[in-house]
Design an enzyme around this catalytic site. Structure first.
Site, PDB file in Angstrom:
ATOM      1  N   ASN A 163       0.838  -1.196   0.000  1.00  0.00           N
ATOM      2  CA  ASN A 163       0.000   0.000   0.000  1.00  0.00           C
ATOM      3  C   ASN A 163       0.877   1.251   0.000  1.00  0.00           C
ATOM      4  OD1 ASN A 163      -2.544  -1.255   0.052  1.00  0.00           O
ATOM      5  ND2 ASN A 163      -2.438  -1.537   2.262  1.00  0.00           N
ATOM      6  N   CYS A 185      -5.321  -7.277  -3.179  1.00  0.00           N
ATOM      7  CA  CYS A 185      -5.796  -6.766  -1.893  1.00  0.00           C
ATOM      8  C   CYS A 185      -6.861  -7.707  -1.348  1.00  0.00           C
ATOM      9  CB  CYS A 185      -6.373  -5.361  -2.079  1.00  0.00           C
ATOM     10  SG  CYS A 185      -7.015  -4.601  -0.572  1.00  0.00           S
ATOM     11  N   HIS A 186      -7.008  -7.726  -0.025  1.00  0.00           N
ATOM     12  CA  HIS A 186      -7.926  -8.655   0.630  1.00  0.00           C
ATOM     13  C   HIS A 186      -9.331  -8.090   0.860  1.00  0.00           C
ATOM     14  CE1 HIS A 186      -3.809  -9.655   1.953  1.00  0.00           C
ATOM     15  NE2 HIS A 186      -4.205 -10.895   1.879  1.00  0.00           N
ATOM     16  N   HIS A 223      -9.445   0.019  -2.011  1.00  0.00           N
ATOM     17  CA  HIS A 223      -9.974   0.502  -0.734  1.00  0.00           C
ATOM     18  C   HIS A 223     -11.180   1.432  -0.906  1.00  0.00           C
ATOM     19  CE1 HIS A 223      -5.859  -0.362   1.376  1.00  0.00           C
ATOM     20  NE2 HIS A 223      -6.602  -1.453   1.224  1.00  0.00           N
TER      21      HIS A 223
END
Length: 478
Positions: A163, A185-186, A223
């Protein structure tokens, strides 16, 4: 993960694969990679570990060789630590980037200095004042990585975990336009878990539905990702969000102080549902991230007020302690000494599955961060977006996701332009341009003179890590 029907017979085992791992001294994710590679029977080769701190990388190399040398490990890999980035990446088929930001003290400045100005952040690593400074530090690092890839392994596939995801991945393409890079990304997995729970609750015949059974239409930026379709076994699960929202009751549900005893990383899902209630699409990231992309959830007088939305601000002390946690390093030493067993597990990570797909072994559908080729309408081409993609034999094919309503497009576009500006500023070393992006951050929300003072305080506190910028020639600095 979402498996596709095989388009052809699976390719036989692939040998002599080289993986270059940038950030190979990691005391967290490196263990996961070792775990996953040791259990992979149809790909083998070398892992070249590079880290600015050589000793942890060398320790991980010994651990990797120890684990993959066990009788119960089907994987056949040789781990080697390198002191030079060029050597680690030379001839690599894959490059994994999972690097640590400069020392943990930067986290402290990113969070504490804005707080002095009344600007509160729940994470501080993607957008807002903290995210802007982290981007400013990351771009020159990723410029160097991208240039090294161009020289040492121009055809490699790059998997980035660092990130700020969008800025780091975008910087690789800016440094080397022909790079093959994706970001993982999770956060969307959490949204899939949410829909799995909803399916179990509302759909007749649904029982023990797992996140890997949920298909979602993903679009946005890392995000700040959005979902407008969700299906389980062909059944529309998105339709039940209204019932879930009604069951939650009026939002916000809490009072300041209600979550004082909760983890700093708590996430009740209130913000993602509030975004759905207001805009008709579900915010597909954790609330701690989502809160920082819009100006209203963190428009507060003191940090406990954000608890009204079921989440908390993470103090710098928790972030610094987490970054300096020595437990993982101690665990590595215990593994090597034989004082603790390295137990294999299902990691939930997709890096190895993605490599298998790119090698032609088994195709894969998943979500990832990738330049926009038109799969997300309303976002400029070339900007890195998060969407679904099909990975089949040395090819990543983004799945068309459509666009946004005008209000959501407006929210997303602001951040796309800010991130593009930060990349441009980082490559040019232009601090004044970086400040313009900083001033445009919705979370900054101050009078111009206060915003400028906060920016200057952050730059002065982190000056050693911003040497790629023209600090002496910047007009924004006193």
């Amino acid at each position: 993960m979402h498996q596709l029907q095989r388009e052809r017979e699976a390719t036989a085992a692939v040998t002599d694969v080289k993986i270059g791992y940038v950030g190979g001294g990691s005391q967290g994710w490196a263990h996961t990679l070792i775990n996953d590679l040791a259990q992979c029977a149809d790909v083998s080769g070398e892992v070249g570990l590079y880290d600015v701190h050589y000793e942890p990388a060398e320790q991980n190399a010994r651990l990797g060789n120890q684990v993959t040398g066990r009788d119960d490990a089907p994987g056949d890999w040789e781990f080697t630590a390198y002191r030079d980035l060029d050597d680690a990446l030379a001839g690599a088929d894959f490059v994994i980037c999972s690097i640590q930001d400069p020392p943990a003290e930067t986290f402290k400045h990113d969070l504490d200095i804005p707080k002095e100005y009344g600007v509160y952040q729940t994470v501080g690593d993607t957008v807002g004042p903290g995210g802007a400074l982290r981007s400013m530090r990351a771009v020159p690092q990723y410029k160097e990585i991208g240039e090294t890839i161009a020289e040492q392994c121009p055809d490699a596939w790059v998997i980035n975990y660092t990130n700020p995801m969008t800025v780091c991945t975008r910087s690789l393409y800016e440094a080397y336009p022909d790079v093959n890079a994706i970001g993982l990304c999770h956060e969307v997995f959490g949204a899939q878990r949410k829909f799995a729970r909803i399916a179990n609750k509302h759909v007749d015949g649904a029982e023990d539905v797992g996140l890997d059974e949920i298909d979602v239409n993903v679009k946005g930026i890392n995000h700040f990702t959005w979902i407008d379709e969700a299906y389980w076994n062909g059944h529309d699960v998105f339709q039940y969000l209204d019932a879930e929202l009604e069951e939650m009751g009026p939002l916000p549900r809490y009072e300041p102080g209600d979550l004082d005893d909760e983890s700093y990383w708590t996430n009740r899902g209130d913000i993602c549902f509030d975004l759905y209630d207001r805009f008709g699409m579900l915010g597909a990231a954790g609330d701690r991230h989502l809160a920082e992309f819009v100006p209203w959830y963190l428009d507060i007088d003191e940090e406990r007020e954000v608890q009204r939305w079921g989440t908390r601000c993470t103090p710098s002390s928790a972030r610094v302690q987490g970054e300096q946690d020595v437990s993982a390093a101690s665990r590595t030493e215990q593994y090597l000494a034989g004082d603790e067993d390295f137990e294999f597990r299902e990691s939930g990570e997709e890096a190895v599955e993605i490599m298998r797909a790119l090698l032609g072994i088994e195709p894969l559908k998943t979500h990832l961060n990738y330049p926009n080729e038109g799969q997300v309408a309303g976002v400029e081409r070339g900007a890195v977006v998060e969407t679904n993609a099909l990975i089949t034999g040395d090819s990543v094919r983004p799945v068309t996701a459509g666009g946004f309503t005008r209000p959501i497009e407006n929210l997303v576009s602001t951040h796309v332009q800010n991130q593009e500006t930060l990349v441009e500023a980082g490559f040019a070393g232009d601090l004044d341009l970086a400040y313009q992006a900083f001033l445009n951050e919705p979370l900054v929300g101050l009078q111009p003179d206060e915003a400028e003072a906060m920016f200057c305080d952050l730059v002065e506190a982190e000056r050693p890590y911003l040497q790629a910028y023209d600090l002496d020639g910047a007009t924004v600095l006193p």
